[in-house]
Structure formats: C-alpha cells, structure tokens
Design an enzyme around this catalytic site. Structure first.
Site: not given
Length: 350
Positions: A175, A318
């Site tokens: 994310e 991430e």
C-alpha cells in the site's frame, strides 16, 4: 450474488491430508527433524494451500493499492499528503522500496488507485479503480459508506483475480497512503478492544507529541462512529481505509483460489484482520513476512495468530517485506523439492 459473497463462499480450509503427507516428507529429508525451522513450516503450509506435494511458484506479484485519508487534516502525519501520489508513481516506475526489492525477487509490481486525492495519468500504468477521492475524516464521521467498504473489498478481489488469470500464483500485498497507520491502529483498537495509545506509533517519523494527538484522534473517531466489532465491514467503513479494504480483498481472493498471499507489515496485517473476520479460513492462506517495527505491529500479528519469520527493523510498508519474503518462500519450496530423503540413501530418520 455479489462478488464478495461468492468469494467468501468459495473459501475452504487448508488441505489437511496434503499437509500431513508433506510434513512426513519434510521430516524424512536428509537433516535432523525440524532443523530447517520456518522453511519446513512454509513448505507444509503451501502444500496445504495448493493441495500439491511439490508446488512451484510460476509468477509472483506484489499488488500495491493507493489511497488517501481525510483524517490527515487532524495532524496525524509528518509527511505531506502529496507523497501518496508521488510514491504511487515511483512504485509503478520501479523506483520505490518495493519496486527495487521486487525486481531483485523476480516479482512484478502492480499499482492500483482505489482512493487517491489526485488524478492518475492514464499513461502511467497505474490501474484506475478510484472509489472516491480519499476517505472522509473519521474524527468527524464515517471514513466511508458501508457500500464503499464493500466496493473496496471487491476491487481487491477483482485485481487479484486478474493477476491469477494471468498466471500469478503467489501474491504479496502492499500500500501507499499517507497516515494509513492511523486507520490501521483504529481497526485493531476496535477489533482487539485495546486503547489506541498502545498501538499508535511514529508512522512516517511522527513526533512524540503528535503521537499523543494521533491516539486521541482515534479514540474520538471510535467514540463518534461506534463501529460494530462483530461486523468487519462496518469497522472498515467507519475507521478504515480504501487501500486497507482492497488488500483484504486480495487475501480473500487468494484463499478462494488456493493461492498463497504474503502480507507485509502493520497495515497489511490490519487488512488481514478484516479478511479473517469475514472468513476465519483465510488465515491459513496468509504468510506473514516480517515483524514490523511500527508500534502496533506486534499486537496486530498476535491478534491474527501470525508468526512473522523476518525481524529486520523495517516499517516502510509498500509491500517491501512481502517482496523480501518471496525469496525465503522459494527457498522452502526448493528444500522440499530438491533435498534427498533418508530413504534415498538407505538410512532411517535422525
């Protein structure tokens, strides 16, 4: 029937019979029983996920979802909100942390906009699945509607199923979203009945004073919105995030299609908590990559019953931890596939 309900109905428990057979083989490999530790556990788990003695990972992908958060206006982040769009573009270009680490692991990275404030350049390669331009400020009302929360879950399912149809049989979740540790902490505070102060960390290097404020913002949001801990979608809608919902959808899709899903750190673990609440059998399909250094991460992993096997002081997010873990998982499968057994050399188990 909705995509979400169809997906939930397809999820089955792990193949216990195959896990038993796989465990017997792993124990009979040419080594002391248990001496390869977590590698042995991973090999047995993936046999249970796939129903295969010698599963092979053909293609790997990290699915990264991007979204912004209205609660940003409460001073819960040290980084400007524009960084979400910047990092989405850096990730698709392979220049972010997860981009570099995925390249080393031989994995592809896909970025999907589910809720960024800014518009996406159609030529960027980012998948455009925007549900709304950022969530609302959860300190003033629900982060999103119940219907939007379902759409976030279904967007994650759709993106994961697209990857699966294209031959990817191991997925990681990632994310980008400035201040998304705030809704993650809120989700665990609700589901785990714990004070937000015990979960609220520095995120992107937040000061001690602002961490105190961050915890109070979460308390206020929970008191105002009264999310129902028995309804994971209600929790997601009232104090969650669009990218958190989408990652949970990936986990549901992976379980439904018998594909292992590697989860990253604190925020991915919050997504896992939502997915497991929707169907407890999802847990068996998840591989928890690393023990994030984010304050609430240890609680989150314990809450979902996960055992991270890497402890590297990381808290980037991430999907970076998932990308690193791909290497370890493939080592586990190689161990099972390539090592000789005691039977091969005419000996008994040691």
């Amino acid at each position: 029937m909705s995509l979400l309900n169809k997906t939930l109905e397809k999820i089955e428990p792990l193949n216990e019979q195959m896990m038993t057979v796989s465990k017997e083989r792993v124990d009979f490999l040419l080594k002391p029983v248990g001496s390869l530790g977590v590698l042995e556990e991973i090999a047995v788990q993936i046999s249970g996920i796939t129903g295969e003695m010698y599963p092979e990972i053909r293609k790997k992908a990290v699915l990264v979802f991007a979204g912004d958060h209205g609660v940003f206006e409460e001073g819960v982040s040290a980084a400007p909100q524009e960084v979400t769009g910047l990092m989405a573009n850096m990730t698709i270009a392979g220049k972010s942390g997860v981009g570099a680490l995925s390249k080393q692991a031989g994995a592809d990275v896909f970025v999907c906009d589910v809720g960024m404030l800014g518009e996406v350049d159609p030529k960027s390669g980012i998948l455009m699945k925007k549900i709304r331009k950022g969530t609302a400020n959860m300190r003033k009302g629900p982060a999103m509607s119940y219907e939007e929360a379902i759409l976030a879950l279904e967007t994650g399912i759709d993106v994961a199923e697209r990857a699966i149809r294209n031959g990817y049989n191991m997925l990681g979740t990632g994310e980008v979203g400035i201040c998304n540790t705030t809704p993650s902490a809120a989700i665990f505070a609700v589901l785990g009945d714990v004070d937000p102060g015990e979960l609220t960390g520095a995120g992107a290097n937040l000061s001690e004073e602002k961490m105190v404020n961050k915890a109070q913002v979460i308390r206020d949001a929970i008191a105002l919105n009264k999310p129902d801990k028995k309804d994971a979608i209600d929790v997601l809608a009232k104090v969650g995030g669009l990218e958190i919902g989408a990652m949970a959808g990936v986990m549901l899709a992976g379980a439904a299609h018998k594909i292992p899903v590697v989860i990253d750190g604190f925020i991915s673990t919050a997504s896992a908590a939502i997915a497991i609440a929707l169907n407890p059998d999802v847990k068996g399909y998840l591989i928890c990559s690393h023990a994030s250094a984010e304050k609430g991460a240890a609680f989150g992993s314990e809450f979902i019953g996960a055992k991270p096997f890497l402890n590297m002081g990381m808290r980037l997010g991430e999907g970076s931890g998932a990308a690193i873990a791909f290497n370890i998982i493939e080592c586990a499968l190689s161990m099972n596939r390539e090592m000789a057994t005691y039977g091969d050399v005419g000996l008994g188990v040691v």
